[in-house]
Design a protein around this motif. Structure first.
Motif, PDB file in Angstrom:
ATOM      1  N   TYR A   1      13.841   1.737   1.120  1.00  0.00           N
ATOM      2  CA  TYR A   1      14.982   1.575   0.222  1.00  0.00           C
ATOM      3  C   TYR A   1      15.128   0.111  -0.197  1.00  0.00           C
ATOM      4  O   TYR A   1      14.643  -0.802   0.482  1.00  0.00           O
ATOM      5  CB  TYR A   1      16.263   2.035   0.904  1.00  0.00           C
ATOM      6  N   HIS A   2      15.824  -0.118  -1.307  1.00  0.00           N
ATOM      7  CA  HIS A   2      16.063  -1.483  -1.773  1.00  0.00           C
ATOM      8  C   HIS A   2      17.219  -2.092  -0.978  1.00  0.00           C
ATOM      9  O   HIS A   2      18.219  -1.409  -0.698  1.00  0.00           O
ATOM     10  CB  HIS A   2      16.412  -1.480  -3.272  1.00  0.00           C
ATOM     11  N   PRO A   3      17.120  -3.359  -0.615  1.00  0.00           N
ATOM     12  CA  PRO A   3      18.204  -3.988   0.149  1.00  0.00           C
ATOM     13  C   PRO A   3      19.569  -3.874  -0.525  1.00  0.00           C
ATOM     14  O   PRO A   3      20.578  -3.684   0.156  1.00  0.00           O
ATOM     15  CB  PRO A   3      17.764  -5.449   0.256  1.00  0.00           C
ATOM     16  N   SER A   4      19.611  -3.995  -1.856  1.00  0.00           N
ATOM     17  CA  SER A   4      20.910  -3.896  -2.543  1.00  0.00           C
ATOM     18  C   SER A   4      21.500  -2.504  -2.374  1.00  0.00           C
ATOM     19  O   SER A   4      22.722  -2.349  -2.241  1.00  0.00           O
ATOM     20  CB  SER A   4      20.754  -4.228  -4.031  1.00  0.00           C
ATOM     21  N   GLY A   5      20.636  -1.458  -2.378  1.00  0.00           N
ATOM     22  CA  GLY A   5      21.124  -0.106  -2.165  1.00  0.00           C
ATOM     23  C   GLY A   5      21.668   0.087  -0.762  1.00  0.00           C
ATOM     24  O   GLY A   5      22.658   0.806  -0.557  1.00  0.00           O
ATOM     25  N   VAL A   6      21.036  -0.550   0.208  1.00  0.00           N
ATOM     26  CA  VAL A   6      21.489  -0.424   1.588  1.00  0.00           C
ATOM     27  C   VAL A   6      22.803  -1.183   1.786  1.00  0.00           C
ATOM     28  O   VAL A   6      23.667  -0.744   2.551  1.00  0.00           O
ATOM     29  CB  VAL A   6      20.412  -0.912   2.560  1.00  0.00           C
TER      30      VAL A   6
ATOM     31  N   LYS B   1      12.824 -10.685   9.557  1.00  0.00           N
ATOM     32  CA  LYS B   1      12.993 -11.378  10.837  1.00  0.00           C
ATOM     33  C   LYS B   1      13.029 -10.380  11.980  1.00  0.00           C
ATOM     34  O   LYS B   1      12.503 -10.650  13.076  1.00  0.00           O
ATOM     35  CB  LYS B   1      14.267 -12.217  10.814  1.00  0.00           C
ATOM     36  N   ALA B   2      13.625  -9.211  11.732  1.00  0.00           N
ATOM     37  CA  ALA B   2      13.739  -8.189  12.776  1.00  0.00           C
ATOM     38  C   ALA B   2      12.390  -7.657  13.227  1.00  0.00           C
ATOM     39  O   ALA B   2      12.256  -7.150  14.348  1.00  0.00           O
ATOM     40  CB  ALA B   2      14.613  -7.038  12.285  1.00  0.00           C
TER      41      ALA B   2
ATOM     42  N   GLY C   1       8.953   5.362   4.214  1.00  0.00           N
ATOM     43  CA  GLY C   1       8.411   5.322   5.562  1.00  0.00           C
ATOM     44  C   GLY C   1       7.035   5.930   5.728  1.00  0.00           C
ATOM     45  O   GLY C   1       6.422   5.785   6.790  1.00  0.00           O
ATOM     46  N   LYS C   2       6.527   6.613   4.712  1.00  0.00           N
ATOM     47  CA  LYS C   2       5.198   7.217   4.791  1.00  0.00           C
ATOM     48  C   LYS C   2       4.138   6.218   4.318  1.00  0.00           C
ATOM     49  O   LYS C   2       4.443   5.273   3.595  1.00  0.00           O
ATOM     50  CB  LYS C   2       5.143   8.492   3.952  1.00  0.00           C
ATOM     51  N   ARG C   3       2.907   6.457   4.704  1.00  0.00           N
ATOM     52  CA  ARG C   3       1.823   5.558   4.329  1.00  0.00           C
ATOM     53  C   ARG C   3       1.095   6.078   3.099  1.00  0.00           C
ATOM     54  O   ARG C   3       0.721   7.250   3.034  1.00  0.00           O
ATOM     55  CB  ARG C   3       0.820   5.420   5.481  1.00  0.00           C
ATOM     56  N   PHE C   4       0.902   5.160   2.174  1.00  0.00           N
ATOM     57  CA  PHE C   4       0.135   5.459   0.977  1.00  0.00           C
ATOM     58  C   PHE C   4      -0.871   4.337   0.785  1.00  0.00           C
ATOM     59  O   PHE C   4      -1.083   3.533   1.695  1.00  0.00           O
ATOM     60  CB  PHE C   4       1.066   5.603  -0.235  1.00  0.00           C
ATOM     61  N   GLU C   5      -1.474   4.266  -0.367  1.00  0.00           N
ATOM     62  CA  GLU C   5      -2.448   3.214  -0.631  1.00  0.00           C
ATOM     63  C   GLU C   5      -2.377   2.823  -2.096  1.00  0.00           C
ATOM     64  O   GLU C   5      -2.204   3.671  -2.967  1.00  0.00           O
ATOM     65  CB  GLU C   5      -3.859   3.698  -0.284  1.00  0.00           C
ATOM     66  N   TYR C   6      -2.491   1.515  -2.340  1.00  0.00           N
ATOM     67  CA  TYR C   6      -2.553   1.020  -3.713  1.00  0.00           C
ATOM     68  C   TYR C   6      -3.617  -0.059  -3.799  1.00  0.00           C
ATOM     69  O   TYR C   6      -3.584  -1.025  -3.023  1.00  0.00           O
ATOM     70  CB  TYR C   6      -1.198   0.461  -4.168  1.00  0.00           C
TER      71      TYR C   6
ATOM     72  N   ALA D   1      19.698   3.167   9.069  1.00  0.00           N
ATOM     73  CA  ALA D   1      18.856   3.810  10.089  1.00  0.00           C
ATOM     74  C   ALA D   1      17.478   4.167   9.538  1.00  0.00           C
ATOM     75  O   ALA D   1      16.451   3.839  10.169  1.00  0.00           O
ATOM     76  CB  ALA D   1      19.565   5.038  10.662  1.00  0.00           C
ATOM     77  N   PRO D   2      17.385   4.822   8.365  1.00  0.00           N
ATOM     78  CA  PRO D   2      16.040   5.106   7.845  1.00  0.00           C
ATOM     79  C   PRO D   2      15.244   3.848   7.507  1.00  0.00           C
ATOM     80  O   PRO D   2      14.017   3.830   7.694  1.00  0.00           O
ATOM     81  CB  PRO D   2      16.300   5.957   6.598  1.00  0.00           C
ATOM     82  N   VAL D   3      15.917   2.800   7.039  1.00  0.00           N
ATOM     83  CA  VAL D   3      15.201   1.556   6.755  1.00  0.00           C
ATOM     84  C   VAL D   3      14.618   0.970   8.032  1.00  0.00           C
ATOM     85  O   VAL D   3      13.472   0.493   8.044  1.00  0.00           O
ATOM     86  CB  VAL D   3      16.117   0.531   6.049  1.00  0.00           C
ATOM     87  N   TRP D   4      15.376   1.029   9.110  1.00  0.00           N
ATOM     88  CA  TRP D   4      14.874   0.492  10.364  1.00  0.00           C
ATOM     89  C   TRP D   4      13.640   1.255  10.830  1.00  0.00           C
ATOM     90  O   TRP D   4      12.666   0.664  11.311  1.00  0.00           O
ATOM     91  CB  TRP D   4      15.967   0.519  11.423  1.00  0.00           C
ATOM     92  N   LYS D   5      13.636   2.574  10.643  1.00  0.00           N
ATOM     93  CA  LYS D   5      12.453   3.363  10.968  1.00  0.00           C
ATOM     94  C   LYS D   5      11.268   2.963  10.095  1.00  0.00           C
ATOM     95  O   LYS D   5      10.126   2.874  10.563  1.00  0.00           O
ATOM     96  CB  LYS D   5      12.746   4.846  10.805  1.00  0.00           C
ATOM     97  N   ASP D   6      11.547   2.712   8.805  1.00  0.00           N
ATOM     98  CA  ASP D   6      10.477   2.301   7.885  1.00  0.00           C
ATOM     99  C   ASP D   6       9.892   0.959   8.296  1.00  0.00           C
ATOM    100  O   ASP D   6       8.669   0.753   8.240  1.00  0.00           O
ATOM    101  CB  ASP D   6      11.013   2.213   6.460  1.00  0.00           C
ATOM    102  N   LEU D   7      10.760   0.036   8.697  1.00  0.00           N
ATOM    103  CA  LEU D   7      10.291  -1.290   9.093  1.00  0.00           C
ATOM    104  C   LEU D   7       9.456  -1.209  10.372  1.00  0.00           C
ATOM    105  O   LEU D   7       8.453  -1.916  10.517  1.00  0.00           O
ATOM    106  CB  LEU D   7      11.479  -2.236   9.283  1.00  0.00           C
TER     107      LEU D   7
END
Length: 240
Positions: A210-215, A123-124, A196-201, A223-229
């Motif tokens: 990170y996993h939400p349960s870990g956060v 949602k964010a 937060g880095k870009r890869f390809e699959y 903070a790092p998750v927000w940067k990733d999002l």
């Protein structure tokens, strides 16, 4: 063309398709039952109806196969397999590790506290399950005690996920947690080195986080998750 030879060719084509799509032989109608009525010339093959390519039906077929799968030991303790769910042409495919207790009980992905937190993340950045996402896991049945999946368990489930990706063709993939990232990127790196880095699959841009349960357990990861999002949102904007 000789009718027996043509029937053999038809069966061979179906067999190859079966093993590419689901790794096992399925039942098919005979050539005549499928609608073939002429043997005079090869153009008559056009009268054979094309295999159903409706993505919603293909995803449903995969879900049914997952629910009846006995390819590894995890089926022995499951209440429900969790194939995944969401829109047919998602902006983002979210891939976690495997079902937890609540997911095993319901047959739906990310329905517990971690899933509710994940919904807030989406949602964010302007995304929702009902309009933009397909959510699933690399492992479709819950490992005992939520332990890490074993290599043979991950290998048994991987074809299901790959087929889903090929059908969904999302604009981007977001992996959540170490296991999903390691399996899809074929790495032993921890999530801290690659988030937060870009890869390809399979030709699709992929961003790990990170996993939400870990956060939920470790608020310092917020903070790092927000940067990733934000990186994911930027990627989507670049892709149009």
């Amino acid at each position: 063309m000789d009718e027996k030879l043509l029937e053999s060719y038809w069966n061979l084509l179906n067999l190859g398709d079966d093993y590419l799509r689901c790794g096992r032989k399925r039942r098919h109608p005979s050539l005549r039952d499928a609608g073939f009525t002429g043997l005079k010339a090869s153009p008559a093959l056009r009268s054979v109806p094309a295999r159903d390519t409706d993505p919603a039906l293909l995803l449903k077929e995969i879900a049914q196969e997952v629910s009846s799968c006995t390819a590894c030991r995890l089926h022995e303790g499951r209440h429900h397999a969790v194939p995944g769910e969401g829109v047919v042409h998602p902006m983002v495919l979210i891939i976690g590790e495997g079902p937890g207790a609540q997911e095993d009980a319901s047959g739906r992905p990310f329905v517990g506290p971690a899933g509710q937190y994940l919904d807030k993340w989406m949602k964010a950045i302007g995304l929702s399950r009902s309009e933009h996402l397909f959510i699933g896991n690399v492992i479709k049945c819950r490992p005992p005690g939520n332990r890490d999946p074993l290599p043979d368990e991950a290998a048994a489930c991987r074809p299901f996920l790959d087929r889903q990706i090929d059908i969904l063709r999302p604009k981007a993939i977001l992996t959540v947690g170490r296991i999903a990232m390691q399996l899809l990127l074929d790495t032993t790196d921890g999530i801290g080195r690659r988030h937060g880095k870009r890869f390809e699959y399979r030709g699709i841009p992929l961003v790990p986080t990170y996993h939400p349960s870990g956060v939920l357990r470790n608020p310092e990861y917020r903070a790092p998750v927000w940067k990733d999002l934000k990186a994911l949102r930027s990627l989507l904007e670049e892709l149009g």
